[in-house]
Scaffold this motif. Sequence first.
Motif, PDB file in Angstrom:
ATOM      1  N   ASN A 209     -18.262  33.498  -6.386  1.00 42.52           N
ATOM      2  CA  ASN A 209     -19.299  32.473  -6.579  1.00 42.52           C
ATOM      3  C   ASN A 209     -18.768  31.313  -7.403  1.00 42.52           C
ATOM      4  O   ASN A 209     -19.021  30.141  -7.103  1.00 42.52           O
ATOM      5  CB  ASN A 209     -20.522  33.088  -7.251  1.00 42.52           C
ATOM      6  CG  ASN A 209     -21.262  34.064  -6.351  1.00 42.52           C
ATOM      7  OD1 ASN A 209     -21.165  33.965  -5.134  1.00 42.52           O
ATOM      8  ND2 ASN A 209     -21.980  34.998  -6.933  1.00 42.52           N
ATOM      9  N   THR A 210     -18.022  31.669  -8.467  1.00 45.35           N
ATOM     10  CA  THR A 210     -17.452  30.618  -9.311  1.00 45.35           C
ATOM     11  C   THR A 210     -16.464  29.767  -8.526  1.00 45.35           C
ATOM     12  O   THR A 210     -16.446  28.537  -8.636  1.00 45.35           O
ATOM     13  CB  THR A 210     -16.748  31.244 -10.529  1.00 45.35           C
ATOM     14  OG1 THR A 210     -17.688  32.023 -11.264  1.00 45.35           O
ATOM     15  CG2 THR A 210     -16.173  30.168 -11.428  1.00 45.35           C
ATOM     16  N   GLN A 211     -15.649  30.432  -7.696  1.00 43.97           N
ATOM     17  CA  GLN A 211     -14.665  29.689  -6.904  1.00 43.97           C
ATOM     18  C   GLN A 211     -15.357  28.744  -5.927  1.00 43.97           C
ATOM     19  O   GLN A 211     -14.936  27.596  -5.760  1.00 43.97           O
ATOM     20  CB  GLN A 211     -13.767  30.665  -6.152  1.00 43.97           C
ATOM     21  CG  GLN A 211     -12.621  29.991  -5.400  1.00 43.97           C
ATOM     22  CD  GLN A 211     -11.679  30.982  -4.757  1.00 43.97           C
ATOM     23  OE1 GLN A 211     -11.956  32.172  -4.716  1.00 43.97           O
ATOM     24  NE2 GLN A 211     -10.569  30.505  -4.256  1.00 43.97           N
ATOM     25  N   ARG A 212     -16.433  29.237  -5.277  1.00 44.53           N
ATOM     26  CA  ARG A 212     -17.173  28.369  -4.362  1.00 44.53           C
ATOM     27  C   ARG A 212     -17.765  27.172  -5.096  1.00 44.53           C
ATOM     28  O   ARG A 212     -17.742  26.046  -4.597  1.00 44.53           O
ATOM     29  CB  ARG A 212     -18.283  29.168  -3.663  1.00 44.53           C
ATOM     30  CG  ARG A 212     -17.791  30.022  -2.510  1.00 44.53           C
ATOM     31  CD  ARG A 212     -18.939  30.506  -1.678  1.00 44.53           C
ATOM     32  NE  ARG A 212     -19.809  31.410  -2.415  1.00 44.53           N
ATOM     33  CZ  ARG A 212     -19.661  32.722  -2.433  1.00 44.53           C
ATOM     34  NH1 ARG A 212     -18.693  33.290  -1.753  1.00 44.53           N
ATOM     35  NH2 ARG A 212     -20.489  33.483  -3.111  1.00 44.53           N
ATOM     36  N   GLN A 213     -18.302  27.433  -6.300  1.00 45.64           N
ATOM     37  CA  GLN A 213     -18.873  26.335  -7.070  1.00 45.64           C
ATOM     38  C   GLN A 213     -17.813  25.316  -7.462  1.00 45.64           C
ATOM     39  O   GLN A 213     -18.043  24.099  -7.385  1.00 45.64           O
ATOM     40  CB  GLN A 213     -19.561  26.888  -8.327  1.00 45.64           C
ATOM     41  CG  GLN A 213     -20.798  27.719  -8.023  1.00 45.64           C
ATOM     42  CD  GLN A 213     -21.376  28.370  -9.270  1.00 45.64           C
ATOM     43  OE1 GLN A 213     -20.859  28.185 -10.380  1.00 45.64           O
ATOM     44  NE2 GLN A 213     -22.427  29.142  -9.105  1.00 45.64           N
ATOM     45  N   VAL A 214     -16.633  25.833  -7.875  1.00 46.01           N
ATOM     46  CA  VAL A 214     -15.564  24.911  -8.275  1.00 46.01           C
ATOM     47  C   VAL A 214     -15.075  24.107  -7.082  1.00 46.01           C
ATOM     48  O   VAL A 214     -14.790  22.903  -7.183  1.00 46.01           O
ATOM     49  CB  VAL A 214     -14.405  25.700  -8.928  1.00 46.01           C
ATOM     50  CG1 VAL A 214     -13.227  24.794  -9.201  1.00 46.01           C
ATOM     51  CG2 VAL A 214     -14.878  26.337 -10.228  1.00 46.01           C
ATOM     52  N   ILE A 215     -14.978  24.779  -5.912  1.00 44.00           N
ATOM     53  CA  ILE A 215     -14.554  24.060  -4.703  1.00 44.00           C
ATOM     54  C   ILE A 215     -15.553  22.966  -4.358  1.00 44.00           C
ATOM     55  O   ILE A 215     -15.174  21.835  -4.020  1.00 44.00           O
ATOM     56  CB  ILE A 215     -14.384  25.046  -3.539  1.00 44.00           C
ATOM     57  CG1 ILE A 215     -13.157  25.931  -3.773  1.00 44.00           C
ATOM     58  CG2 ILE A 215     -14.244  24.304  -2.212  1.00 44.00           C
ATOM     59  CD1 ILE A 215     -12.982  27.025  -2.740  1.00 44.00           C
ATOM     60  N   GLU A 216     -16.849  23.289  -4.452  1.00 42.86           N
ATOM     61  CA  GLU A 216     -17.861  22.272  -4.177  1.00 42.86           C
ATOM     62  C   GLU A 216     -17.774  21.136  -5.185  1.00 42.86           C
ATOM     63  O   GLU A 216     -17.941  19.966  -4.839  1.00 42.86           O
ATOM     64  CB  GLU A 216     -19.254  22.907  -4.200  1.00 42.86           C
ATOM     65  CG  GLU A 216     -19.548  23.791  -2.997  1.00 42.86           C
ATOM     66  CD  GLU A 216     -19.403  23.042  -1.693  1.00 42.86           C
ATOM     67  OE1 GLU A 216     -19.873  21.882  -1.607  1.00 42.86           O
ATOM     68  OE2 GLU A 216     -18.812  23.596  -0.747  1.00 42.86           O
ATOM     69  N   GLN A 217     -17.522  21.495  -6.454  1.00 40.45           N
ATOM     70  CA  GLN A 217     -17.372  20.457  -7.472  1.00 40.45           C
ATOM     71  C   GLN A 217     -16.165  19.571  -7.167  1.00 40.45           C
ATOM     72  O   GLN A 217     -16.201  18.358  -7.377  1.00 40.45           O
ATOM     73  CB  GLN A 217     -17.227  21.099  -8.853  1.00 40.45           C
ATOM     74  CG  GLN A 217     -18.508  21.763  -9.354  1.00 40.45           C
ATOM     75  CD  GLN A 217     -18.295  22.503 -10.653  1.00 40.45           C
ATOM     76  OE1 GLN A 217     -17.187  22.560 -11.187  1.00 40.45           O
ATOM     77  NE2 GLN A 217     -19.357  23.093 -11.169  1.00 40.45           N
ATOM     78  N   GLU A 218     -15.085  20.216  -6.660  1.00 43.55           N
ATOM     79  CA  GLU A 218     -13.888  19.445  -6.304  1.00 43.55           C
ATOM     80  C   GLU A 218     -14.216  18.452  -5.186  1.00 43.55           C
ATOM     81  O   GLU A 218     -13.827  17.287  -5.222  1.00 43.55           O
ATOM     82  CB  GLU A 218     -12.782  20.407  -5.851  1.00 43.55           C
ATOM     83  CG  GLU A 218     -11.484  19.735  -5.457  1.00 43.55           C
ATOM     84  CD  GLU A 218     -10.651  19.332  -6.658  1.00 43.55           C
ATOM     85  OE1 GLU A 218      -9.662  18.624  -6.471  1.00 43.55           O
ATOM     86  OE2 GLU A 218     -11.022  19.720  -7.792  1.00 43.55           O
ATOM     87  N   LEU A 413      -4.659  21.232  -4.292  1.00 42.16           N
ATOM     88  CA  LEU A 413      -3.525  21.602  -3.441  1.00 42.16           C
ATOM     89  C   LEU A 413      -3.723  22.972  -2.815  1.00 42.16           C
ATOM     90  O   LEU A 413      -3.241  23.227  -1.705  1.00 42.16           O
ATOM     91  CB  LEU A 413      -2.231  21.571  -4.255  1.00 42.16           C
ATOM     92  CG  LEU A 413      -1.744  20.189  -4.700  1.00 42.16           C
ATOM     93  CD1 LEU A 413      -0.452  20.308  -5.498  1.00 42.16           C
ATOM     94  CD2 LEU A 413      -1.546  19.276  -3.487  1.00 42.16           C
ATOM     95  N   SER A 414      -4.417  23.877  -3.518  1.00 40.42           N
ATOM     96  CA  SER A 414      -4.702  25.189  -2.943  1.00 40.42           C
ATOM     97  C   SER A 414      -5.579  25.056  -1.704  1.00 40.42           C
ATOM     98  O   SER A 414      -5.353  25.718  -0.687  1.00 40.42           O
ATOM     99  CB  SER A 414      -5.384  26.081  -3.976  1.00 40.42           C
ATOM    100  OG  SER A 414      -5.728  27.324  -3.422  1.00 40.42           O
ATOM    101  N   MET A 415      -6.583  24.185  -1.764  1.00 48.58           N
ATOM    102  CA  MET A 415      -7.432  23.932  -0.606  1.00 48.58           C
ATOM    103  C   MET A 415      -6.624  23.320   0.535  1.00 48.58           C
ATOM    104  O   MET A 415      -6.774  23.697   1.700  1.00 48.58           O
ATOM    105  CB  MET A 415      -8.590  23.016  -0.995  1.00 48.58           C
ATOM    106  CG  MET A 415      -9.625  23.662  -1.903  1.00 48.58           C
ATOM    107  SD  MET A 415     -10.780  22.454  -2.590  1.00 48.58           S
ATOM    108  CE  MET A 415     -11.402  21.698  -1.104  1.00 48.58           C
ATOM    109  N   VAL A 416      -5.761  22.369   0.197  1.00 48.64           N
ATOM    110  CA  VAL A 416      -4.926  21.733   1.225  1.00 48.64           C
ATOM    111  C   VAL A 416      -4.051  22.774   1.917  1.00 48.64           C
ATOM    112  O   VAL A 416      -3.951  22.813   3.155  1.00 48.64           O
ATOM    113  CB  VAL A 416      -4.053  20.625   0.592  1.00 48.64           C
ATOM    114  CG1 VAL A 416      -3.023  20.126   1.593  1.00 48.64           C
ATOM    115  CG2 VAL A 416      -4.920  19.480   0.101  1.00 48.64           C
ATOM    116  N   PHE A 417      -3.425  23.648   1.132  1.00 46.29           N
ATOM    117  CA  PHE A 417      -2.542  24.666   1.697  1.00 46.29           C
ATOM    118  C   PHE A 417      -3.320  25.611   2.618  1.00 46.29           C
ATOM    119  O   PHE A 417      -2.835  25.999   3.683  1.00 46.29           O
ATOM    120  CB  PHE A 417      -1.875  25.455   0.574  1.00 46.29           C
ATOM    121  CG  PHE A 417      -0.867  26.459   1.047  1.00 46.29           C
ATOM    122  CD1 PHE A 417       0.232  26.079   1.791  1.00 46.29           C
ATOM    123  CD2 PHE A 417      -1.021  27.802   0.755  1.00 46.29           C
ATOM    124  CE1 PHE A 417       1.161  27.003   2.236  1.00 46.29           C
ATOM    125  CE2 PHE A 417      -0.107  28.737   1.196  1.00 46.29           C
ATOM    126  CZ  PHE A 417       0.988  28.336   1.940  1.00 46.29           C
ATOM    127  N   GLY A 418      -4.549  25.968   2.221  1.00 44.00           N
ATOM    128  CA  GLY A 418      -5.376  26.819   3.067  1.00 44.00           C
ATOM    129  C   GLY A 418      -5.707  26.150   4.385  1.00 44.00           C
ATOM    130  O   GLY A 418      -5.689  26.794   5.447  1.00 44.00           O
TER     131      GLY A 418
END
Length: 582
Positions: A209-218, A413-418
């Motif tokens: 959940n925290t990761q999803r929130q951080v991704i949305e914040q990004e 960059l983690s999102m980009v790599f994914g």
Amino acid sequence: MSTAPASLRAHPVQPNVWSPARPPLSMADNTPKGENSANVTVAGSLPNEVLHRAKILIVDDEQTNVLLLERLFRRMQFANIVSTSDSREATALFTKFQPDLVLTDWLMPHIDGFALIEKIRALTGTDEYLPIVVLTADVTQQTRQRALAAGATDFLTKPFDHLTVLLRIANLLQARFSYLKIQEQNAGLEASVRSRTIELEQALTELQNTQRQVIEQERLAALGTMAGGIAHDFNNALSIIMGFSELLLRDAEHGLTKENATPSITTILTAAEDAAKIVHRLREFHRPDKTSAQRLPVDLNQLVVQAISLTQPRWQTQATAGGRKITMTAEAGEIPNIAGDAAELREALTNLIFNAVDALPKGGAIKLCTRQEGAQVVLEISDSGTGMSEEVRQRCLEPFFTTKGKCGTGLGLSMVFGIIRRHEGTMDILSQVGKGTTFVLRFPSASGESVSTNDPVPRLHRPLHILVVDDQPILCQLLCEQLHDDFHSCETAVSGSDALTKFGGAHFDLVITDQVMAEMTGEQLAVSLKKIDRQVRVILLTGYAQDSTTETEYSEAVDLVLAKPLSRSALRKAFARVIAED
């Protein structure tokens, strides 16, 4: 000699019911010399916990044998003994008492030892260790095999001395309580494992959940960065439109000529088109992929142009305001399509450009270039910034790793790599401290042909009779003026019901309707129109559509979806497209 409570002891069977000739237990009052000390020794080998907790059930149809066994066990200080001389009551006593050890005679009326053992084993299950000792004078091999097959643990052969009985009972009870202790430990371990598993699952859920929130914040941070610059560009466009419109109104009072009006009108039109592009960029920033399993051909060169346009406020406007100059260039090679999701790829390029901008604290240059290498399409994004050390380069793709402190989340960059991996691509990072960084992306090509963006548009060879539907009359008027210039005839309606009335009284080749209207939406109107005339074509106009490719989101009654604002050229192409489908 003490006996078990009357509530737990069965009445003895009358001797005349069944009395086979068999020897009694050898436990008379004349105890051999030294045997009392042996009793004490055996009892001392058992922990007090065993002596107090152990439950013993005695089943024998001879009351004398029952009393002798009780006497022996009480000498050893066993506190919980229950007995019965009626084997029919043994099962109920077992269920209520839950003994740790059972002593049963083999030859008994009503229910013999074999049947009783089977009943007890059926109640306990095959996995539980419960010692059952058979008391018998029949020592034949057949009897032993039959008792063991039923579930007996040990035998005590009549006549026998009580020291042998005590030693065997002590050993069996030790094994019983060791088994119970292991079971308790296993239960505790299982409970601990379950508890730990639940805690880990909860922690994993919280982390996700925290990761999803951080991704949305990004994503929101990236969108917020662009929104600030887009608002700047949009306000500039509005200022041009408002300013030149006021000048035209002023000049109109003094006899405005076509020659004087044309430059101002052209400027207003250009500013309006720029504003429309700004809105279009916002719409396309992140488009959810509803067909993620289907990869469509994507023009990477076009995505590069879009990403540069989307990020321009960050690398140009804001950088200039901060006192640094950043230049961005693009070199587009002749490349084939790649198969993918345009929205995801656009997001990846946007993040890489932002990352390059952050690496230029004093300004510098960013370069994007595309080329083909065999069956692969290559995109390079280079900057002349601070570069990365080898340690940072090795870790920069790790989730939550960042060198930007509180200003970064470590997910860009983690999102980009994914995204790159989901498109079956690879990403190499070349970097040196003080000499900049280059990201090299490689994708498999989808075809051997380049994307053509200049497809010929078929022309109409006849004028159309068109029904224009919009709840804002000014928009109906504007659209009709454009249609009249192309020699089409049209009628207007201000609602869905008004459109249905006019449609029923005349023939129309085409209906252009707004989507958001009171009482009836444009899509609902299209469904009703197709029920009257299946051949009529319906074009839906909406400010919420992303582009004309979104018609699959609407009913099949809608032939084409167009996004507002709509230029005259786009309207002509739309007419040619839907009429050509006849």
